[in-house]
Design a protein around this motif. Structure first.
Motif, PDB file in Angstrom:
ATOM      1  N   ALA A  36       0.830  -1.212   0.000  1.00  0.00           N
ATOM      2  CA  ALA A  36       0.000   0.000   0.000  1.00  0.00           C
ATOM      3  C   ALA A  36       0.856   1.249   0.000  1.00  0.00           C
ATOM      4  N   SER A  37       1.936   1.217   0.761  1.00  0.00           N
ATOM      5  CA  SER A  37       2.841   2.367   0.821  1.00  0.00           C
ATOM      6  C   SER A  37       3.531   2.606  -0.518  1.00  0.00           C
ATOM      7  N   ALA A  38       3.999   1.514  -1.143  1.00  0.00           N
ATOM      8  CA  ALA A  38       4.669   1.642  -2.440  1.00  0.00           C
ATOM      9  C   ALA A  38       3.735   2.253  -3.484  1.00  0.00           C
ATOM     10  N   ILE A  39       2.473   1.817  -3.491  1.00  0.00           N
ATOM     11  CA  ILE A  39       1.488   2.349  -4.442  1.00  0.00           C
ATOM     12  C   ILE A  39       1.226   3.828  -4.176  1.00  0.00           C
ATOM     13  N   THR A  40       1.108   4.189  -2.895  1.00  0.00           N
ATOM     14  CA  THR A  40       0.849   5.586  -2.530  1.00  0.00           C
ATOM     15  C   THR A  40       1.996   6.482  -2.965  1.00  0.00           C
ATOM     16  N   PHE A  41       3.241   6.052  -2.702  1.00  0.00           N
ATOM     17  CA  PHE A  41       4.404   6.837  -3.116  1.00  0.00           C
ATOM     18  C   PHE A  41       4.483   6.942  -4.637  1.00  0.00           C
ATOM     19  N   ALA A  42       4.243   5.825  -5.328  1.00  0.00           N
ATOM     20  CA  ALA A  42       4.396   5.786  -6.784  1.00  0.00           C
ATOM     21  C   ALA A  42       3.446   6.737  -7.500  1.00  0.00           C
TER      22      ALA A  42
END
Length: 255
Positions: free
Chosen positions: A60-66
């Protein structure tokens, strides 16, 4: 476990997701809580259950940052695969290697990180004047994925922190972008360790799923806050978490 125990774990998982999203180190929150509410739990089961929640949170964090930060997927995805394999090997080595031998070394490295970041306030605040070549990025990211991924499977807490520091110091990457890169690789290492722990029967799936909900909520909130407040905020949280990790590992080693 009763309702209070489940509540404590959900709160811990949420806090860990937030910390992990910003600078890493969420395992230092969840694992002690797991051992507190379930004192009879095997270390491998605690690690495996935590990884189930962590996979959801880092994804979820990776998607939010991306969505906000440019991500070099062609470099980071293969690195995430390397991290997954390395973490699986590290998880398999848990029973073969005296993990206590690694703790003093990790503590020394963390103290060095805290001193370095304190004395070099520009690190991670601005991008490097001369961006590294693609070859250097591939080499650094690949090596970091392998070495730190192995550490993630073997010990765990602080994986994201070590990745962020590596990218900020060696590649001159700004902290927020380094955090985005770290989340992709950390997601891979979490998956690798999770596969091993799952295959060996060391996951409490109902508990892991419940913790994953809190971890995702914390991860999304932490990622958005890091994006909104910027590199200086990440730097401050990084120092706080590193100092906390040193204290926690020191207590674990010498208490």
């Amino acid at each position: 476990m009763d309702f209070a125990d489940w509540t404590a774990l959900l709160v811990a998982a949420t806090a860990a997701g937030w910390v992990d999203a910003v600078v890493g180190g969420g395992g230092l929150i969840v694992l002690p809580t797991l051992f507190l509410v379930a004192p009879g739990i095997a270390p491998q089961t605690a690690l495996g259950t935590n990884k189930m929640a962590a996979v959801a949170g880092t994804s979820a964090s990776a998607i939010t940052f991306a969505r906000k930060v440019p991500v070099r997927w062609r470099i980071l995805v293969p690195a995430a695969v390397i991290a997954a394999v390395a973490a699986g090997v590290g998880a398999a080595a848990v029973s073969l290697i005296d993990r206590e031998l690694f703790i003093p070394i990790v503590m020394v490295v963390l103290v060095g990180v805290a001193i370095f970041v304190t004395l070099r306030p520009s690190i991670g605040i601005t991008m490097a004047t001369h961006p590294p070549t693609r070859r250097k990025v591939i080499l650094v990211v690949g090596l970091a994925a392998g070495l730190i991924g192995f550490y993630d499977g073997l010990i765990g807490p602080g994986t994201g922190t070590f990745l962020i520091i590596t990218f900020a110091t060696v590649l001159g990457t700004e902290f927020v972008r380094a955090a985005a890169m770290a989340k992709v690789i950390n997601c891979g290492s979490n998956v690798g360790a999770l596969i091993y722990f799952g295959a060996t029967g060391h996951i409490l799936f109902a508990l892991g799923a419940a913790m994953a909900v809190g971890n995702v909520a914390g991860a999304v909130a932490g990622s958005r806050m890091a994006l909104r407040k910027g590199a200086e905020f990440v730097r401050v949280v990084l120092l706080v978490v590193v100092i906390g990790m040193v204290i926690r590992l020191g207590w674990q080693q010498f208490a």
